[in-house]
Design an enzyme around this catalytic site. Sequence first.
Site, PDB file in Angstrom:
ATOM      1  N   TYR A 108       0.838  -1.204   0.000  1.00 20.62           N
ATOM      2  CA  TYR A 108       0.000   0.000   0.000  1.00 20.62           C
ATOM      3  C   TYR A 108       0.874   1.255   0.000  1.00 20.62           C
ATOM      4  CZ  TYR A 108       0.956   0.432   5.048  1.00 20.62           C
ATOM      5  OH  TYR A 108       1.568   0.563   6.273  1.00 20.62           O
ATOM      6  N   CYS A 109       0.334   2.320  -0.566  1.00 18.79           N
ATOM      7  CA  CYS A 109       0.985   3.620  -0.581  1.00 18.79           C
ATOM      8  C   CYS A 109      -0.110   4.674  -0.685  1.00 18.79           C
ATOM      9  CB  CYS A 109       1.991   3.724  -1.722  1.00 18.79           C
ATOM     10  SG  CYS A 109       1.312   3.279  -3.338  1.00 18.79           S
ATOM     11  N   THR A 110       0.256   5.928  -0.816  1.00 22.68           N
ATOM     12  CA  THR A 110      -0.720   7.010  -0.703  1.00 22.68           C
ATOM     13  C   THR A 110      -1.852   6.885  -1.718  1.00 22.68           C
ATOM     14  OG1 THR A 110       1.029   8.473   0.099  1.00 22.68           O
ATOM     15  CG2 THR A 110      -1.029   9.513  -0.612  1.00 22.68           C
TER      16      THR A 110
END
Length: 301
Positions: free
Chosen positions: A183-185
Amino acid sequence: MQKILLYYKFTPLGDPEAVRLWQKALCEQLHLKGRILVSTQGINGTVGGDIDDLKKYIKATKELAGFKDIVFKWSDGSKDDFPRLSVKNRRELVGFQNSDEEFDVDENGVVGGGVHLKPQQVHELIEKYGDDVVFFDGRNEHEAKIGKFKNAVVPNTNTSRDFIAELESDKYDDIKDKKIVTYCTGGIRCEVISAMMKKRGFNDVYQIDGGIVKYGEAYGDDGLWEGSLRVFDNRMTVEFSDHAKTIGECTHCGGNTSNFENCAYANCNDLVLICESCKSDPSLLYHTELCRQTATRLQAV
């Protein structure tokens, strides 16, 4: 009323400079501010402005064949959260070291990346497999200090360029056969990281479609996310609800905080995680003691 748009699209661009000039002219015409990167791999942008102007921007941008299915994510904010409009042509769409040698891009996006999961599908995966599911943070380490998925693995990375060495170390060998949810922004970094992980022996890799932003839209602070989201404009951080948990700890007193400040030493690019009380003392607005000593010495000259 104003908003901020976040978006990206991996798609081959034969003439990224022409796309850059078009995007710059379009944003200037619509009085938008923000940051847009264009490369042979596609486009990545965050822009702010009046809602009507942003809708016109979406419509115009989707007219390019490769961009017709871009997913635009709306966020609270305004164009004043950006100092200016910046539209640049870069070798890499995401700043990993030589990432363009790590994967290929076709009209469907990154070749060989992780399986995209909607927020609800993330929950379904965990309900089915439990502890065999591992969240893997695809951001830089400091971002996880104020917000992350519960029990997530947080790599020791200060910049994107640290990821390859991190993945090639042996510290993650024990999870290579588990189900990894990256996951990331907004999702773009995970497109690359998931592909890099699969090349390095991680066997079952997923990514949250739309990143933390889309997950937060779906579940707010009542799901598996806890804390605040670090963003890279004047807002610095955002929360998904009025009951967001504060997991960050002040560098100096250890009190709860989600407040980042730029180091008071102008030549330092690092941030200080500092509470409002400690922030009132100018001597504490430094990333390290060396930063403070150097700044003091320069001021005395």
